[in-house]
Write a protein that holds these residues in place. Structure first.
Motif, PDB file in Angstrom:
ATOM      1  N   ALA A 128     -14.616  60.565 -97.796  1.00 43.49           N
ATOM      2  CA  ALA A 128     -14.248  61.510 -97.127  1.00 43.49           C
ATOM      3  C   ALA A 128     -14.755  62.821 -97.185  1.00 43.49           C
ATOM      4  O   ALA A 128     -15.088  63.333 -95.100  1.00 43.49           O
ATOM      5  CB  ALA A 128     -12.765  62.130 -97.143  1.00 43.49           C
ATOM      6  N   LYS A 129     -15.368  63.131 -97.432  1.00 38.70           N
ATOM      7  CA  LYS A 129     -16.953  64.336 -97.146  1.00 38.70           C
ATOM      8  C   LYS A 129     -17.409  63.959 -96.332  1.00 38.70           C
ATOM      9  O   LYS A 129     -18.020  64.281 -95.387  1.00 38.70           O
ATOM     10  CB  LYS A 129     -17.299  64.793 -98.859  1.00 38.70           C
ATOM     11  CG  LYS A 129     -16.592  65.832 -99.464  1.00 38.70           C
ATOM     12  CD  LYS A 129     -17.279  65.948-100.763  1.00 38.70           C
ATOM     13  CE  LYS A 129     -16.075  66.734-101.490  1.00 38.70           C
ATOM     14  NZ  LYS A 129     -16.735  66.914-103.455  1.00 38.70           N
ATOM     15  N   GLY A 130     -17.973  62.410 -96.357  1.00 36.39           N
ATOM     16  CA  GLY A 130     -19.031  61.946 -95.277  1.00 36.39           C
ATOM     17  C   GLY A 130     -18.100  61.871 -94.560  1.00 36.39           C
ATOM     18  O   GLY A 130     -18.995  62.083 -93.127  1.00 36.39           O
ATOM     19  N   ALA A 131     -17.214  61.030 -94.006  1.00 34.31           N
ATOM     20  CA  ALA A 131     -17.046  61.053 -92.662  1.00 34.31           C
ATOM     21  C   ALA A 131     -16.001  62.632 -92.116  1.00 34.31           C
ATOM     22  O   ALA A 131     -16.774  62.362 -91.081  1.00 34.31           O
ATOM     23  CB  ALA A 131     -15.281  60.498 -93.240  1.00 34.31           C
ATOM     24  N   LEU A 132     -15.540  63.113 -92.805  1.00 31.12           N
ATOM     25  CA  LEU A 132     -15.727  64.943 -92.127  1.00 31.12           C
ATOM     26  C   LEU A 132     -16.879  65.120 -91.549  1.00 31.12           C
ATOM     27  O   LEU A 132     -16.915  65.870 -90.567  1.00 31.12           O
ATOM     28  CB  LEU A 132     -15.249  65.133 -93.484  1.00 31.12           C
ATOM     29  CG  LEU A 132     -14.875  66.755 -93.010  1.00 31.12           C
ATOM     30  CD1 LEU A 132     -12.974  66.999 -92.086  1.00 31.12           C
ATOM     31  CD2 LEU A 132     -14.308  67.891 -94.110  1.00 31.12           C
ATOM     32  N   THR A 133     -18.228  64.800 -92.395  1.00 32.17           N
ATOM     33  CA  THR A 133     -19.205  65.661 -91.875  1.00 32.17           C
ATOM     34  C   THR A 133     -19.344  64.444 -90.381  1.00 32.17           C
ATOM     35  O   THR A 133     -19.768  65.571 -89.260  1.00 32.17           O
ATOM     36  CB  THR A 133     -20.394  65.547 -92.851  1.00 32.17           C
ATOM     37  OG1 THR A 133     -20.663  66.203 -94.010  1.00 32.17           O
ATOM     38  CG2 THR A 133     -21.901  65.860 -92.346  1.00 32.17           C
ATOM     39  N   LEU A 134     -19.446  63.695 -90.586  1.00 27.58           N
ATOM     40  CA  LEU A 134     -19.728  63.117 -89.235  1.00 27.58           C
ATOM     41  C   LEU A 134     -19.392  63.211 -87.973  1.00 27.58           C
ATOM     42  O   LEU A 134     -19.951  63.097 -86.756  1.00 27.58           O
ATOM     43  CB  LEU A 134     -19.996  61.233 -89.288  1.00 27.58           C
ATOM     44  CG  LEU A 134     -20.845  60.913 -90.994  1.00 27.58           C
ATOM     45  CD1 LEU A 134     -20.896  59.757 -90.565  1.00 27.58           C
ATOM     46  CD2 LEU A 134     -21.914  60.737 -89.814  1.00 27.58           C
ATOM     47  N   PHE A 135     -17.782  62.895 -88.300  1.00 23.53           N
ATOM     48  CA  PHE A 135     -16.719  63.574 -87.082  1.00 23.53           C
ATOM     49  C   PHE A 135     -16.949  64.528 -87.053  1.00 23.53           C
ATOM     50  O   PHE A 135     -16.435  65.090 -85.659  1.00 23.53           O
ATOM     51  CB  PHE A 135     -14.968  62.883 -88.229  1.00 23.53           C
ATOM     52  CG  PHE A 135     -14.659  61.469 -87.833  1.00 23.53           C
ATOM     53  CD1 PHE A 135     -15.261  60.977 -86.608  1.00 23.53           C
ATOM     54  CD2 PHE A 135     -14.418  61.738 -89.153  1.00 23.53           C
ATOM     55  CE1 PHE A 135     -15.010  59.644 -87.109  1.00 23.53           C
ATOM     56  CE2 PHE A 135     -13.514  59.785 -89.692  1.00 23.53           C
ATOM     57  CZ  PHE A 135     -14.028  59.298 -88.407  1.00 23.53           C
TER      58      PHE A 135
END
Length: 665
Positions: A128-135
């Motif tokens: 989720a942390k990785g997805a948030l950064t990318l989004f």
């Protein structure tokens, strides 16, 4: 709303007809999922994935896969969803597709946030942390909100944080996501955010705040005219209300959910079964039968619609309801229907479970021959398709049926056969359960060495397997065996270890009974170490320590009994624990306290009509009065004890001798 966005894609004339058709298929699949038709949504989603892949549309393929993983998660096929997600993540990274990578990380977080264990939940948090950064880099606001919502779920479900931290973080992330949704006008995800906020308040046991957020979410689902989400939200509210002890509101919410589902455009058996389950639970707590009637009504609908899976699930629910109310004849009738339904479905696991239950029900109705007939007929099925617990339960039923027929050797043979089968098939848990059952049977035969050997082997197996609860049960049996062998120190050690391993896993009665056993063994140990009623010399350290332990355990047992008065058998155990306290007082020369405590126990036993325990309490009163030189009262107590010891079946010769010695004095 997502459906509106997908419709725009489907109408985009700059795309080919094939791509527009794929977007339309994906839109239809999303609507199917909203209608709780997960299986068809998955099928349509996979077809859309294939169509987008042929057209080279990576964004469409990722969106379709996101829909498929959400549908798989909704029917608890998380392992399959996890596999698809990881494949897509690897492919997106290899292709340098940041949008695809971000969506794959979001999928990974959504799939593993719940029902996959703490290790997978930690993976969900990292994803989720990785997805948030990318989004955020991609300025994909809609998916930023979706990822914040997953962060909220991770926080709420976490076992590594304290309750306030979990709930606080959950509310923070969900509130941030909600603000974004309100700016975008995405009502559906805003409702999901409010649901998460309600869940966080439930963690904090803040009932009013929980229900306020839940009501807001419900209003948004009403605005969307989505009966399936309305019903889902009402079921959650019913569950929360039941947790707060508000039974009538629980019933109202669950009945509202049922009414909505029964009038919805398409049936939703899974949600209807959930509402029924809540109704059954709350009506059981209230002690009425309305919940059973609701299940029966739904059962008729499932049968009319030829929905065999839902029919079998409803029959299983009805079976449990009849069992809980002690209606065993009705339970057998329903169980036979359920067994036939599961057999038609080819669901051997459920058929095995119900077959084992039927055998147990015949035993409860004191029909050991029928129990053995059903048990033997179902044995191979349960071995093949049942769980270790179901195999153990069936073995226990068959062994008990043989015992009721006075067939001790046959009962032991059942255990030995099951142990041999479990050992050959690598069923370690089953082997341990068979050994424990055999140990209990050996105890009944007074074969204490055989009982101890079986229990010790079971304990070793369960310890090596890391099964703390199972090892605790083996130690409980060992404590009882050691007590019968007058190995007081060993009994105390086993009892204390058992209680430590089973804390929070056993009923209040089981915990209190083990405390009572340890208290009794500690009293016996104190006597061996020199403690005596009427002794004038100070107690030795070992005797003093044993009495301290006995007092602590007996006091805790008494408290458990008084805190749980409605639990079966608690009343008798309460009296027995008071007798242990009385013995401790007597050995410490606190005769008044010993007498008062024994009199309390005597009253409990008189109310219950247990003559053997009445005799024991009277004997303690006689001893206390004798120590205080109240000889007339002591004589009356001793005569009362003799009367009750003679009424015991069989007559308690040892107790008679002790009471007569007081008269002789």
């Amino acid at each position: 709303d997502l459906v509106d966005i997908l419709q725009l894609h489907a109408e985009d004339q700059s795309e080919t007809a094939e791509v527009r058709a794929a977007w339309k298929r994906l839109k239809d699949a999303v609507l199917l999922l909203y209608e709780d038709d997960a299986d068809e949504a998955i099928a349509q989603g996979h077809q859309a994935i294939a169509e987008f892949r042929i057209a080279g549309k990576q964004d469409g393929e990722a969106d379709a896969l996101l829909l498929v993983t959400r549908a798989l998660t909704s029917v608890n096929k998380r392992k399959e969803a996890d596999k698809l997600t990881r494949e897509h993540l690897a492919a997106s990274k290899k292709a340098g597709d940041k949008q695809g990578e971000a969506k794959a990380l979001l999928m990974l977080a959504e799939v593993n946030v719940d029902q996959r264990g703490s290790k997978k939940r930690d993976e969900a948090s990292v994803a989720a942390k990785g997805a948030l950064t990318l989004f955020q880099e991609l300025q994909d606001t809609r998916n930023v909100a979706a990822t914040l919502l997953v962060h909220s779920h991770v926080s709420i479900k976490s076992k590594n944080l304290d309750r306030e931290k979990r709930a606080g973080d959950g509310i923070k992330f969900a509130s941030e996501a909600r603000d974004i949704c309100r700016q975008m006008g995405d009502t559906r995800i805003e409702a999901c955010c409010l649901h998460a906020i309600a869940s966080a308040h439930d963690v904090l046991q803040e009932h009013l705040a929980c229900m306020a957020a839940a009501e807001e979410a419900l209003d948004l689902y009403l605005e969307l005219k989505d009966p399936y989400s309305e019903a889902f939200q009402l079921c959650c509210m019913a569950q929360w209300a039941m947790g707060f002890g508000r039974h009538q509101i629980t019933i109202d919410y669950a009945e509202d959910a049922l009414e909505i589902l029964r009038t919805a455009p398409k049936p939703s058996p899974s949600q209807e079964l959930r509402a029924l389950s809540i109704l059954s639970q709350v009506h059981q707590v209230k002690g009425d039968s309305t919940g059973t009637e609701a299940v029966a009504e739904s059962l008729r609908r499932f049968q009319q619609n030829d929905d065999r899976s839902a029919e079998a699930a409803a029959l299983d629910m009805l079976l449990r309801a009849h069992c809980d109310k002690g209606e065993y004849e009705q339970a057998i009738s329903v169980a036979e229907e359920a067994r036939a339904a599961f057999s038609k479905l080819g669901d051997e696991a459920s058929e095995a479970k119900v077959s084992a239950v039927i055998a147990g029900l015949h035993l409860k109705l004191q029909r050991p021959d029928e129990a053995l007939h059903v048990g033997n007929s179902a044995l191979e099925l349960v071995k093949r398709a049942g769980t270790a617990k179901q195999r153990s339960d069936l073995m226990m039923t068959m062994a008990q049926a043989h015992l009721e027929k006075q067939e001790m050797e046959e009962a032991l043979e059942v255990c030995k056969t099951m142990q041999a089968w479990a050992s050959q098939n690598g069923d370690v848990e089953g082997e341990a359960h068979a050994l424990l059952t055999a140990g209990s049977l050996y105890m009944l035969q007074e074969n204490l060495d055989g009982a101890r050997a079986a229990a010790m082997k079971a304990q070793l197996i369960l310890s090596e397997e890391g099964d703390a609860a199972g090892e605790g049960k083996a130690l409980r049996l060992l404590a009882e065996i050691y007590a019968k062998q007058s190995q007081h120190k060993a009994a105390i050690r086993a009892g204390e270890r058992s209680r430590a391993l089973l804390r929070g896993e056993e009923s209040a009665f089981d915990e209190a009974s083990m405390l009572f056993l340890v208290a009794q063994e500690a009293v016996q140990l104190a006597v061996i170490e020199g403690a005596r009623v009427g002794a004038t010399k100070p107690l030795k350290r070992h005797a003093r320590d044993a009495l301290d332990k006995a007092e602590k355990c007996a006091k805790t047992a008494v408290k458990l009994c008084t805190d749980n008065p409605k639990e079966p058998r608690m009343r008798e155990l309460h009296g027995s624990s008071l007798c242990s306290m009385s013995q401790v007082h007597m050995l410490r020369s606190k005769y008044d306290e010993g007498l008062n405590t024994a009199q309390q126990a005597s009253k409990i036993f008189a109310d219950s009509g247990n003559v053997r325990n009445q005799a024991s309490a009277a004997l303690l009163c006689a001893d206390a009065n004798r120590a205080m030189e109240r000889y007339k009262e002591s004589q009356n107590n001793a005569l009362e004890a003799i009367k009750y010891f003679k009424m015991s079946d069989p007559v308690d010769e040892k107790g008679l001798e002790a009471a007569e010695s007081i008269l002789d004095f």
